[in-house]
Design a protein around this motif. Structure first.
Motif, PDB file in Angstrom:
ATOM      1  N   HIS A   6      35.236  66.746  38.450  1.00 30.86           N
ATOM      2  CA  HIS A   6      34.309  67.454  37.516  1.00 30.86           C
ATOM      3  C   HIS A   6      34.329  68.814  37.468  1.00 30.86           C
ATOM      4  N   LYS A   7      35.099  69.663  38.553  1.00 27.47           N
ATOM      5  CA  LYS A   7      35.174  71.021  38.432  1.00 27.47           C
ATOM      6  C   LYS A   7      36.339  71.432  39.128  1.00 27.47           C
ATOM      7  N   LEU A   8      36.414  72.647  39.558  1.00 26.51           N
ATOM      8  CA  LEU A   8      37.884  73.295  39.979  1.00 26.51           C
ATOM      9  C   LEU A   8      37.604  72.597  41.771  1.00 26.51           C
ATOM     10  N   LEU A   9      38.677  72.507  42.152  1.00 26.97           N
ATOM     11  CA  LEU A   9      38.403  72.336  43.681  1.00 26.97           C
ATOM     12  C   LEU A   9      39.816  73.296  44.200  1.00 26.97           C
ATOM     13  N   PHE A  10      39.135  73.678  45.528  1.00 22.33           N
ATOM     14  CA  PHE A  10      39.941  74.530  46.228  1.00 22.33           C
ATOM     15  C   PHE A  10      40.383  74.173  47.450  1.00 22.33           C
ATOM     16  N   ILE A  11      41.565  74.228  48.070  1.00 18.71           N
ATOM     17  CA  ILE A  11      41.904  73.791  49.381  1.00 18.71           C
ATOM     18  C   ILE A  11      42.353  74.827  50.135  1.00 18.71           C
ATOM     19  N   THR A  12      42.131  74.855  51.406  1.00 17.09           N
ATOM     20  CA  THR A  12      42.258  76.062  52.488  1.00 17.09           C
ATOM     21  C   THR A  12      42.697  75.552  53.805  1.00 17.09           C
ATOM     22  N   ASP A  13      43.763  75.612  54.512  1.00 14.34           N
ATOM     23  CA  ASP A  13      44.709  76.648  54.162  1.00 14.34           C
ATOM     24  C   ASP A  13      45.988  75.579  53.964  1.00 14.34           C
ATOM     25  N   ALA A  14      46.483  75.629  52.582  1.00 19.89           N
ATOM     26  CA  ALA A  14      47.561  74.856  52.404  1.00 19.89           C
ATOM     27  C   ALA A  14      48.815  75.657  52.430  1.00 19.89           C
ATOM     28  N   GLY A  15      48.932  76.878  52.685  1.00 16.33           N
ATOM     29  CA  GLY A  15      50.155  77.639  52.583  1.00 16.33           C
ATOM     30  C   GLY A  15      50.323  78.607  53.712  1.00 16.33           C
ATOM     31  N   MET A  16      49.492  78.762  54.659  1.00 18.56           N
ATOM     32  CA  MET A  16      49.677  79.859  55.735  1.00 18.56           C
ATOM     33  C   MET A  16      49.604  79.532  57.000  1.00 18.56           C
ATOM     34  N   ASN A  17      48.404  79.459  57.594  1.00 22.20           N
ATOM     35  CA  ASN A  17      47.898  79.077  58.843  1.00 22.20           C
ATOM     36  C   ASN A  17      48.295  77.682  59.368  1.00 22.20           C
ATOM     37  N   ILE A  18      49.247  77.529  60.006  1.00 23.05           N
ATOM     38  CA  ILE A  18      49.820  76.482  60.452  1.00 23.05           C
ATOM     39  C   ILE A  18      48.712  75.094  61.103  1.00 23.05           C
ATOM     40  N   ARG A  19      48.375  75.562  62.179  1.00 24.43           N
ATOM     41  CA  ARG A  19      47.360  74.567  62.807  1.00 24.43           C
ATOM     42  C   ARG A  19      46.271  75.487  63.479  1.00 24.43           C
ATOM     43  N   PRO A  20      45.175  75.808  62.626  1.00 26.39           N
ATOM     44  CA  PRO A  20      44.088  76.593  63.089  1.00 26.39           C
ATOM     45  C   PRO A  20      43.200  76.196  63.829  1.00 26.39           C
ATOM     46  N   ASP A  21      42.741  76.767  64.899  1.00 23.51           N
ATOM     47  CA  ASP A  21      42.016  76.348  66.053  1.00 23.51           C
ATOM     48  C   ASP A  21      40.292  76.618  65.355  1.00 23.51           C
TER      49      ASP A  21
END
Lengths: 293, 293
Positions: free
Chosen positions: B129-144
């Motif tokens: 029903h609205k915009l959805l944002f995903i992070t991080d799908a492009g840069m930080n491999i496996r953040p702690d």
């Protein structure tokens, strides 16, 4: 090769009606799931006979009832029905999943084999040209290379039984290159080479592949990646359960996919339905288990 | 709150036309991307002047050209345009991504801040029903956990700039329970509690949440999970880049989503287009960067 869920249902029907043992069956939700699949399976319901009788009368389900005192007894009797060949499939009722799986893995009374237990999801995605399988999106948390090998072998075995001549598996990562900080890319290379060496029989494995390359020939062409799997994967092997679970659910909720799932690696296919599964998902999971016999 | 990509485009247009510095711009593919966004941005193209001139004449793109001898010089001049306030945004041309990002992070000549760089994807999914944002799908491999905190802060900051009053983030896992063998569930609990304590300002965080609970109120109701985020997430925080990448791409390829992506955490939004991006994706990425100013 199966194009869609209707073909999977047809295949299940061709197997003929089989008997499914249900452990701790006194659950309305579970019995309603079985009602949807009454053309496919004949239920042997283990558990509290009075409650079960009441529910199946209300629902109009034709089934046999085998009385058992508690969840534990009911689980072991259901397992015994399979071990003695009186049932062909097994399904979890209202016994907690960890207890149920522990019983399945019991060396004496369970259905243990020399394989590992793993989960296989089947998805009929409207925008894909055939059924897509994901493993492991439900059971093994973060498999290492050895476990991935076993998980992949379980999946291929089922696809061979479903009639696939040369199933194709893509090992997913975020990139196509090998990266030392991304162990999933290294595992993918190892699994690909193992497939080249014949470890998985007449099956193709390629990876690392990003999702778009696994399922879109156009993407593979644009990126110049040549692979017999790219754009035509049957199986997506994910690096952990969190990734696989979100991926499968995004196909269901956003991609309009029909879905089912079973647990492989035991002496008989295991069906685990969740309360949140749609009626359709319950039917497809039972059909999937039956078709994979 | 933005309902769809058209609203994001409208918001970008309301920012007024801004200048975008392009490092190593002598790429037909990049210049075609800028042509699509010519109503939104005025390009300052840094690189080989003859090649750039030829391409923009062919494409019909109105832009300024700033000659540079090589990729390195061209990257630093593009960065300097932003540092001196002569450009508002920066975009990578045909310089390799690692070299470009290293230059962005350069303490003297780059656009470094005290924040981390992270990638934010925006998706217009027809079934949401609205915009959805995903992070991080492009840069930080496996953040702690610490990195996840910074990644989430970057994302919230952009959503505040996009006009969200109280953005909602779901921390994804495969289950809603805490599990010691699933660190993503423990990180999720910590991030939720940090949000309760006000660390992220007027923003809501809940997790662990399985994907279906994050985006479907019905699923949350069936499973009895009460959460102000469940079924209404703006942001999905994923545990690693492989999971996020597959998830975003499944929404694009199977869910029919319109998508864009930018890199956050530098002094200006950074646009990185891929050759495999559709023309639409290129436009939306530039619009997203502009709207987030």
């Amino acid at each position: 090769m199966l194009k869609n869920m209707d073909e999977l249902l047809e295949l299940a029907k061709r197997r003929g009606k089989r008997r499914i043992a249900v452990a701790a069956a006194a659950s309305r939700n579970i019995l309603e799931g079985l009602k949807l699949a009454e053309d496919l399976v004949h239920p042997l319901l283990v558990g509290d006979p009075d409650t079960i009788k009441q529910y199946i009368d209300e629902i109009g389900l034709n089934a046999e009832i085998i009385g058992a005192r508690d969840m534990r007894e009911s689980t072991y009797w259901a397992l015994e029905l399979v071990r003695k060949g009186e049932a062909d499939l097994i399904m979890k009722g209202k016994v907690p999943t960890p207890d149920f799986l522990r019983a399945v893995l019991d060396k004496e009374k369970g259905l243990r084999t020399n394989r590992v237990l793993s989960h296989l999801t089947v998805l009929g995605v409207p925008r894909y040209h055939k059924l897509l399988f994901i493993t492991d999106a439900g059971m093994n948390i973060r498999p290492d290379l050895e476990m991935k090998t076993k998980i992949l072998r379980n999946a291929f075995e089922i696809l061979f039984r479903l009639g696939y001549e040369q199933p194709k598996a893509a090992v997913l990562a975020s990139i196509e290159q090998l990266h030392p900080d991304m162990p999933e890319t290294l595992d993918a290379a190892a699994l690909s080479k193992m497939a080249d060496r014949g470890v998985f029989g007449n099956a193709l494995v390629d990876g690392p592949l990003a999702f778009d390359l696994a399922i879109s020939r156009e993407s593979a062409e644009i990126k110049g990646v040549k692979s017999p799997v790219a754009g035509d994967a049957d199986i997506l092997l994910v690096h952990d359960v969190a990734a696989g679970n979100s991926l499968a659910k995004s196909m269901i909720y956003f991609g309009g996919a029909k879905a089912g799932g079973i647990i492989l690696g035991a002496k008989a296919p295991v069906v685990l339905l969740s309360r949140a599964d749609s009626p359709e998902q319950k039917l497809y999971s039972i059909a999937f288990a039956l078709a994979s016999l």
